[in-house]
Structures are given as structure tokens and as C-alpha cells.
Design a protein around this motif. Structure first.
Motif, mmCIF file in Angstrom:
data_model
loop_
_atom_site.group_PDB
_atom_site.id
_atom_site.type_symbol
_atom_site.label_atom_id
_atom_site.label_comp_id
_atom_site.label_asym_id
_atom_site.label_seq_id
_atom_site.Cartn_x
_atom_site.Cartn_y
_atom_site.Cartn_z
ATOM 1 N N ASN A 184 0.851 -1.193 0.000
ATOM 2 C CA ASN A 184 0.000 0.000 0.000
ATOM 3 C C ASN A 184 0.886 1.242 0.000
ATOM 4 O O ASN A 184 1.832 1.329 0.794
ATOM 5 N N TYR A 185 0.590 2.167 -0.872
ATOM 6 C CA TYR A 185 1.486 3.309 -1.082
ATOM 7 C C TYR A 185 1.753 4.093 0.192
ATOM 8 O O TYR A 185 2.846 4.628 0.389
ATOM 9 N N ILE A 219 -2.403 1.305 -4.970
ATOM 10 C CA ILE A 219 -3.401 2.151 -4.320
ATOM 11 C C ILE A 219 -4.603 1.273 -4.001
ATOM 12 O O ILE A 219 -5.188 0.672 -4.908
ATOM 13 N N SER A 233 -3.741 8.056 -10.573
ATOM 14 C CA SER A 233 -2.801 7.229 -9.801
ATOM 15 C C SER A 233 -1.455 7.932 -9.635
ATOM 16 O O SER A 233 -0.894 7.976 -8.536
ATOM 17 N N VAL A 236 -1.749 10.776 -7.092
ATOM 18 C CA VAL A 236 -1.828 10.296 -5.707
ATOM 19 C C VAL A 236 -0.425 9.965 -5.186
ATOM 20 O O VAL A 236 -0.034 10.365 -4.081
#
Length: 249
Positions: A184-185, A219, A233, A236
Motif C-alpha cells: 500500500n502506497y 493504491i 494514480s 496520488v
């Protein structure tokens, strides 16, 4: 040496931003019957201040040469001065004591996405965008319009992606692929020298490129949503790095 590109700007917003920054234009064409709105007046004033020739032509002639089919009454011609070789750009970044922050576009196709990505990259502090040599629509009237000129202000490198990734890694830049699978980023440490790799709208990052990344991030999606638009994306992820850098400062 990077190759020279000549571009035509058909957006008043882009022209205003580029002229305000002092970019050099070969010439600006103005329709003889152009409505003198605020932006047109500002373009002419800035051009005169910078010594850029403004030539009046018929609207028919101007429209015939427009690439986008738009009916803008003012068009600028310029040589793109933001094309770099990767070595020269890395040298400049280090000379200025900046942290390498790159975005690698692995065959992103659509003008609207490229334009949006370029503007977000410029706004978030990316100091280099790398694309394959065969990306014909990287700098065209539409991507310039959508990015409001940012695509002509951010440094661009056109080269073989595998060679670029190798050179970045040798320079100590972490390669981070943005994909459907990965950490997860917001759990990944995105601080420091980094290059984010985003892939084509339909296929994502190619397998051969994915094999070369140091880390993959994703994400999280709610149920029944497969992925975000590549431009969203990229935005983000770029701003998550900015958030982490600011928080750590």
C-alpha cells in the motif's frame, strides 16, 4: 544530446504561463479579427516586452494550420528547450543539491492523461519525466493545452527505458513501480531519490520493466473497482511523496 523539438501552442492559458516565465518564442500569430479579451491583450503585451514578433494573419489561415482543430485566435511557435539527456539532467540535479525525483512513463498513450500527468508532476516537484523515444504525442498541441504549458517547463528525457532504469539505479535512485499488486502506497517509504514508473492505460507496466523495479506499490481499491485512471494514480503517488517529505522536514 537531446533532440530538438519544435512545438505549436494553441492555448491562450498555456501561452500566458509560458510567456510569464520568459520562454522564447519564434513567433506568435494573431488573427486579424481577434477579439481583444484580457488573455489576448496580456499575450500581446508580454510578447512585446520579451521582443517576440507578433504577426497578424487571417483567421482562415490560422485555423488551417491548427493541429487540434480549435478556433483559437492566437497561436505561438517555439522550440522546446526542456529536452535533456539523462546524464546531463542528473548532473544538473546534483549540482543544484536537489533530490532526484523522476516519473517514468511506460508507454502511456492518451493525450489527456499525458497532459494531466505533466502538470501534476511539475506542480509536485518532479525534476525529470522519462519516456520511450517512440512517444510521438508527448509534446503536441493537446498535451500542451491540457497541461497549460507545464509539459514545456518540466525537464523531459526521451530514451530506452531499460537503459534509463539502469542509469537511475547506478545513481542511487530507487525504482518504484505503481501497479495493481504491491505495498500500500501509504506504507511505503517514498522519501529520498526515487523514480515512479507508471504504465499504459490498458496493460500497465510491462513485465520486463516490472522485473527491474526495486519496489512495487499499489493504491487500495474498494470492491468492484479494478484501478484508477493512470493520471489520477500518478497524482496520488507523487503527492504522497511530497507529504512524506514535508512531514519529515
Amino acid at each position: 544530446m537531446a533532440r530538438i523539438k519544435y512545438v505549436q501552442i494553441e492555448s491562450k492559458n498555456a501561452l500566458v504561463e509560458l510567456l510569464r516565465e520568459g520562454k522564447t518564442f519564434t513567433k506568435i500569430y494573431l488573427a486579424t479579427n481577434a477579439f481583444k479579451d484580457q488573455k489576448t491583450n496580456e499575450i500581446v503585451a508580454l510578447a512585446n516586452k520579451l521582443g517576440v514578433q507578433v504577426e497578424k494573419v487571417s483567421r482562415k489561415s490560422l485555423g488551417r494550420n491548427n493541429k487540434t482543430g480549435a478556433t483559437e485566435s492566437v497561436v505561438g511557435l517555439m522550440e522546446a528547450d526542456n529536452m535533456w539527456s539523462l546524464k546531463e539532467l542528473l548532473d544538473k540535479i546534483h549540482e543544484e543539491n536537489k533530490i532526484p525525483f523522476f516519473l517514468v512513463l511506460d508507454h502511456v498513450k492518451y493525450d489527456v492523461n499525458i497532459g494531466a500527468i505533466m502538470r501534476t508532476a511539475y506542480a509536485s516537484g518532479v525534476n525529470g519525466v522519462i519516456t520511450p523515444i517512440d512517444t510521438d504525442n508527448l509534446l503536441n498541441s493537446e498535451t500542451i493545452r491540457i497541461s497549460m504549458g507545464a509539459s514545456l517547463r518540466i525537464p523531459i528525457v526521451e530514451m530506452n527505458l531499460f537503459s534509463a532504469l539502469k542509469e537511475l539505479k547506478n545513481d542511487g535512485v530507487k525504482l518504484v513501480g505503481v501497479s495493481m499488486e504491491g505495498t500500500n502506497y501509504y506504507d511505503a517509504d517514498l522519501r529520498g531519490p526515487v523514480a515512479f514508473i507508471v504504465g499504459a492505460e490498458d496493460t500497465g507496466i510491462s513485465t520486463r520493466v516490472q522485473e527491474r523495479v526495486d519496489e512495487a506499490i499499489s493504491i487500495p481499491m474498494r470492491e468492484n473497482i479494478g484501478s484508477l485512471n493512470v493520471g489520477v494514480s500518478a497524482g496520488v503517488i507523487m503527492y504522497e511523496k511530497l507529504r512524506q517529505e514535508v512531514k519529515a522536514a
